[in-house]
Scaffold this motif. Structure first.
Motif, PDB file in Angstrom:
ATOM      1  N   LEU A 167       2.020  -0.510  13.640  1.00 45.58           N
ATOM      2  CA  LEU A 167       0.932  -1.475  13.437  1.00 45.58           C
ATOM      3  C   LEU A 167       0.121  -1.220  12.172  1.00 45.58           C
ATOM      4  O   LEU A 167      -0.393  -2.157  11.562  1.00 45.58           O
ATOM      5  CB  LEU A 167      -0.002  -1.497  14.653  1.00 45.58           C
ATOM      6  N   SER A 168       0.026   0.030  11.758  1.00 42.67           N
ATOM      7  CA  SER A 168      -0.769   0.334  10.564  1.00 42.67           C
ATOM      8  C   SER A 168      -0.184  -0.298   9.312  1.00 42.67           C
ATOM      9  O   SER A 168      -0.897  -0.548   8.336  1.00 42.67           O
ATOM     10  CB  SER A 168      -0.867   1.854  10.368  1.00 42.67           C
ATOM     11  N   THR A 169       1.111  -0.599   9.345  1.00 40.31           N
ATOM     12  CA  THR A 169       1.748  -1.220   8.176  1.00 40.31           C
ATOM     13  C   THR A 169       2.281  -2.626   8.466  1.00 40.31           C
ATOM     14  O   THR A 169       2.472  -3.411   7.545  1.00 40.31           O
ATOM     15  CB  THR A 169       2.920  -0.350   7.677  1.00 40.31           C
ATOM     16  N   THR A 193       0.830  -1.207   0.000  1.00 44.10           N
ATOM     17  CA  THR A 193       0.000   0.000   0.000  1.00 44.10           C
ATOM     18  C   THR A 193       0.867   1.260   0.000  1.00 44.10           C
ATOM     19  O   THR A 193       2.063   1.213   0.309  1.00 44.10           O
ATOM     20  CB  THR A 193      -0.901   0.032   1.246  1.00 44.10           C
ATOM     21  N   ASP A 194       0.259   2.393  -0.327  1.00 47.27           N
ATOM     22  CA  ASP A 194       0.968   3.676  -0.280  1.00 47.27           C
ATOM     23  C   ASP A 194       1.414   3.995   1.145  1.00 47.27           C
ATOM     24  O   ASP A 194       2.493   4.557   1.365  1.00 47.27           O
ATOM     25  CB  ASP A 194       0.067   4.803  -0.797  1.00 47.27           C
ATOM     26  N   ILE A 195       0.566   3.649   2.111  1.00 47.06           N
ATOM     27  CA  ILE A 195       0.910   3.916   3.517  1.00 47.06           C
ATOM     28  C   ILE A 195       2.148   3.125   3.919  1.00 47.06           C
ATOM     29  O   ILE A 195       3.047   3.635   4.598  1.00 47.06           O
ATOM     30  CB  ILE A 195      -0.278   3.563   4.433  1.00 47.06           C
ATOM     31  N   ALA A 196       2.205   1.862   3.482  1.00 45.30           N
ATOM     32  CA  ALA A 196       3.376   1.039   3.794  1.00 45.30           C
ATOM     33  C   ALA A 196       4.622   1.600   3.115  1.00 45.30           C
ATOM     34  O   ALA A 196       5.715   1.617   3.699  1.00 45.30           O
ATOM     35  CB  ALA A 196       3.129  -0.399   3.351  1.00 45.30           C
ATOM     36  N   ALA A 197       4.469   2.073   1.875  1.00 45.00           N
ATOM     37  CA  ALA A 197       5.614   2.632   1.143  1.00 45.00           C
ATOM     38  C   ALA A 197       6.152   3.878   1.839  1.00 45.00           C
ATOM     39  O   ALA A 197       7.361   4.123   1.874  1.00 45.00           O
ATOM     40  CB  ALA A 197       5.197   2.958  -0.285  1.00 45.00           C
ATOM     41  N   GLU A 198       5.255   4.661   2.399  1.00 42.43           N
ATOM     42  CA  GLU A 198       5.662   5.901   3.073  1.00 42.43           C
ATOM     43  C   GLU A 198       6.566   5.632   4.274  1.00 42.43           C
ATOM     44  O   GLU A 198       7.348   6.501   4.683  1.00 42.43           O
ATOM     45  CB  GLU A 198       4.411   6.662   3.519  1.00 42.43           C
ATOM     46  N   ALA A 234      24.221   6.651   2.098  1.00 39.62           N
ATOM     47  CA  ALA A 234      22.755   6.661   2.058  1.00 39.62           C
ATOM     48  C   ALA A 234      22.224   5.271   2.378  1.00 39.62           C
ATOM     49  O   ALA A 234      22.850   4.261   2.046  1.00 39.62           O
ATOM     50  CB  ALA A 234      22.260   7.106   0.679  1.00 39.62           C
ATOM     51  N   ALA A 235      21.040   5.239   3.009  1.00 38.12           N
ATOM     52  CA  ALA A 235      20.440   3.954   3.376  1.00 38.12           C
ATOM     53  C   ALA A 235      18.925   4.094   3.456  1.00 38.12           C
ATOM     54  O   ALA A 235      18.414   5.084   4.001  1.00 38.12           O
ATOM     55  CB  ALA A 235      20.991   3.465   4.716  1.00 38.12           C
ATOM     56  N   TRP A 236      18.222   3.110   2.916  1.00 38.49           N
ATOM     57  CA  TRP A 236      16.768   3.018   3.082  1.00 38.49           C
ATOM     58  C   TRP A 236      16.479   2.295   4.389  1.00 38.49           C
ATOM     59  O   TRP A 236      17.114   1.271   4.694  1.00 38.49           O
ATOM     60  CB  TRP A 236      16.132   2.240   1.930  1.00 38.49           C
ATOM     61  N   VAL A 237      15.514   2.803   5.146  1.00 39.78           N
ATOM     62  CA  VAL A 237      15.233   2.268   6.476  1.00 39.78           C
ATOM     63  C   VAL A 237      13.723   2.207   6.694  1.00 39.78           C
ATOM     64  O   VAL A 237      12.976   3.064   6.208  1.00 39.78           O
ATOM     65  CB  VAL A 237      15.863   3.164   7.580  1.00 39.78           C
ATOM     66  N   VAL A 238      13.265   1.192   7.444  1.00 40.89           N
ATOM     67  CA  VAL A 238      11.860   1.095   7.805  1.00 40.89           C
ATOM     68  C   VAL A 238      11.748   0.663   9.261  1.00 40.89           C
ATOM     69  O   VAL A 238      12.660   0.018   9.796  1.00 40.89           O
ATOM     70  CB  VAL A 238      11.120   0.090   6.880  1.00 40.89           C
ATOM     71  N   GLY A 239      10.645   1.025   9.908  1.00 35.56           N
ATOM     72  CA  GLY A 239      10.414   0.630  11.302  1.00 35.56           C
ATOM     73  C   GLY A 239      10.636   1.795  12.244  1.00 35.56           C
ATOM     74  O   GLY A 239      11.667   2.481  12.169  1.00 35.56           O
ATOM     75  N   ALA A 240       9.681   2.039  13.124  1.00 35.28           N
ATOM     76  CA  ALA A 240       9.728   3.207  14.004  1.00 35.28           C
ATOM     77  C   ALA A 240      10.989   3.244  14.861  1.00 35.28           C
ATOM     78  O   ALA A 240      11.604   4.303  15.027  1.00 35.28           O
ATOM     79  CB  ALA A 240       8.482   3.222  14.900  1.00 35.28           C
ATOM     80  N   ALA A 241      11.388   2.095  15.396  1.00 29.55           N
ATOM     81  CA  ALA A 241      12.570   2.063  16.268  1.00 29.55           C
ATOM     82  C   ALA A 241      13.831   2.421  15.494  1.00 29.55           C
ATOM     83  O   ALA A 241      14.680   3.190  15.968  1.00 29.55           O
ATOM     84  CB  ALA A 241      12.704   0.685  16.915  1.00 29.55           C
ATOM     85  N   THR A 250      13.924  11.462   1.315  1.00 27.56           N
ATOM     86  CA  THR A 250      12.628  11.162   0.701  1.00 27.56           C
ATOM     87  C   THR A 250      12.083   9.884   1.318  1.00 27.56           C
ATOM     88  O   THR A 250      12.682   9.335   2.246  1.00 27.56           O
ATOM     89  CB  THR A 250      12.776  11.011  -0.831  1.00 27.56           C
ATOM     90  N   ASP A 251      10.946   9.428   0.821  1.00 24.65           N
ATOM     91  CA  ASP A 251      10.429   8.119   1.245  1.00 24.65           C
ATOM     92  C   ASP A 251       9.926   7.367   0.011  1.00 24.65           C
ATOM     93  O   ASP A 251       9.763   7.956  -1.061  1.00 24.65           O
ATOM     94  CB  ASP A 251       9.332   8.254   2.313  1.00 24.65           C
ATOM     95  N   MET A 252       9.673   6.094   0.153  1.00 25.65           N
ATOM     96  CA  MET A 252       9.367   5.245  -0.990  1.00 25.65           C
ATOM     97  C   MET A 252       8.036   5.574  -1.646  1.00 25.65           C
ATOM     98  O   MET A 252       7.823   5.281  -2.825  1.00 25.65           O
ATOM     99  CB  MET A 252       9.403   3.764  -0.584  1.00 25.65           C
ATOM    100  N   SER A 253       7.117   6.201  -0.906  1.00 24.60           N
ATOM    101  CA  SER A 253       5.817   6.541  -1.495  1.00 24.60           C
ATOM    102  C   SER A 253       5.969   7.560  -2.618  1.00 24.60           C
ATOM    103  O   SER A 253       5.078   7.710  -3.459  1.00 24.60           O
ATOM    104  CB  SER A 253       4.863   7.072  -0.419  1.00 24.60           C
ATOM    105  N   LYS A 254       7.111   8.280  -2.643  1.00 26.67           N
ATOM    106  CA  LYS A 254       7.358   9.276  -3.685  1.00 26.67           C
ATOM    107  C   LYS A 254       8.068   8.663  -4.890  1.00 26.67           C
ATOM    108  O   LYS A 254       8.446   9.371  -5.829  1.00 26.67           O
ATOM    109  CB  LYS A 254       8.164  10.430  -3.106  1.00 26.67           C
ATOM    110  N   THR A 255       8.260   7.344  -4.866  1.00 27.28           N
ATOM    111  CA  THR A 255       8.849   6.623  -5.989  1.00 27.28           C
ATOM    112  C   THR A 255       7.758   5.811  -6.683  1.00 27.28           C
ATOM    113  O   THR A 255       6.613   5.762  -6.227  1.00 27.28           O
ATOM    114  CB  THR A 255       9.965   5.670  -5.521  1.00 27.28           C
TER     115      THR A 255
END
Length: 351
Positions: A294-296, A131-136, A205-212, A227-232
């Motif tokens: 949790l939303s993603t 989803t877009d939310i997950a990509a963000e 540079a590094a792509w990262v996910v997860g609140a912690a 940037t974030d992945m939702s913009k790709t």
């Protein structure tokens, strides 16, 4: 007078006998009802656990679904004795299936495709996270001298081995007019390794996910979010994979596993605070991080046409890039018998 008393006595006795008979009949009927209820309950339990199995599940620290399914008894309900084995990334967990270290694994489309291309494995469900939310939630962190994508030319870019990140880098760089050949991708084992390398200046540079993790990267001096992945143009789904031998030998268990995961997902939606408490107790995941993710991180398992389209797109890229050497029929690597039983309303592929 005596005759009247005798008749009264006989009438009293007759009434007593009738009442006793009625009570006895009610008792029997109640016993029958209770017995039927017990039998029905036993039957349902028996049906639920009709194909008991012991399996090893590859997982990561931040995913709540399998841990909730185990700790809250959803797996036990279906006769599934699951041992959770923790890896740094889902890709590592998927690779563990090759050496029979795990029986079930999950991950993004990229490592899933790599796995099914190599042997007798099938995708049994999608996680519903494309989803877009997950990509963000995927953030790109860069050093202070990088203010735009153009500044990535000549830089060292972190990529986690076996993950979809090479695909993300290639698509992002292409979309922003930077040649991938003008950068250098550095393979790493996990976000912690990327964190240390970026902090030391060993990567740029590094792509990262997860609140912690995002909190940790935000705190690095001189590093900022670009940037974030939702913009790709990239959207990454997720899938659950199992060996064909397991699917063939335990079809009911596979369906029950997916039922248990679906029930765990619903529990997570209804009980975010308790879910956060459980993950803290289990793996010391900070409660606030769990709730923010949790939303993603929570799944809605099924398999839609969009899931197949995402897999097809990445398969084409992987073959073109030489990551997958031999082409294969993607449809033959998808086995949806279990998910069609567990969540039939969420299977739209092929319809």
């Amino acid at each position: 007078m005596k005759l009247t008393r005798k008749r009264s006595t006989y009438s009293l006795l007759l009434i007593t006998v009738l009442i006793a008979a009625l009570l006895s009949a009610c008792g029997k009927d109640e016993a029958k009802t209770t017995s039927a209820s017990d039998t029905s309950g036993s039957s349902q339990t028996s049906d639920a656990a009709a194909d008991p199995i012991s399996i090893k599940v590859a997982d990561i620290l931040t995913n709540p679904v399998f841990r909730i399914a185990k700790t809250q008894g959803f797996l036990d309900k279906y006769g599934i004795d699951a041992q959770i084995i923790t890896f740094a990334t889902p890709a590592e967990g998927i690779n563990s299936i090759f050496i029979k270290q795990a029986d079930i694994a999950w991950g993004a489309d990229f490592p899933i495709l790599n796995a099914v291309s190599k042997g007798d494995y099938s995708i049994i469900a999608a996680t519903g996270t494309n989803t877009d939310i997950a990509a963000e939630k995927w953030k790109l962190y860069v050093g202070s001298d990088i203010q735009s994508a153009a500044d990535l030319k000549g830089k060292k870019l972190s990529t986690l081995r076996g993950t979809f990140l090479p695909y993300l880098w290639d698509e992002y760089l292409k979309d922003t007019g930077v040649a991938a050949a003008d950068t250098k991708q550095i393979g790493q084992g996990g976000f912690d390794e990327s964190y240390v390398a970026l902090k030391k200046g060993e990567i740029d540079a590094a792509w990262v996910v997860g609140a912690a993790m995002i909190e940790k990267f935000n705190a690095i001096e001189g590093v900022h979010e670009l940037t974030d992945m939702s913009k790709t143009s990239v959207r990454i789904g997720g899938g659950i994979i199992a060996p064909n031998s397991l699917i063939k030998e335990h079809p009911t268990a596979v369906a029950n596993l997916l039922r248990a995961l679906d029930e765990a997902s619903k529990f997570i939606t209804d009980n975010p605070e308790k879910t956060a408490d459980i993950l803290y107790d289990e793996v010391k995941q900070p409660k606030e991080s769990t709730i923010r993710d949790l939303s993603t991180n929570n799944w809605e398992i099924g398999f839609k046409q969009e899931s197949f389209d995402s897999l097809s797109s990445q398969k084409k890229y992987m073959i073109g890039a030489g990551i997958i050497k031999d082409d294969f029929d993607l449809a033959s690597k998808i086995n949806l018998d279990g998910i069609k039983q567990a969540a039939p309303d969420r299977v739209t592929y092929g319809q």
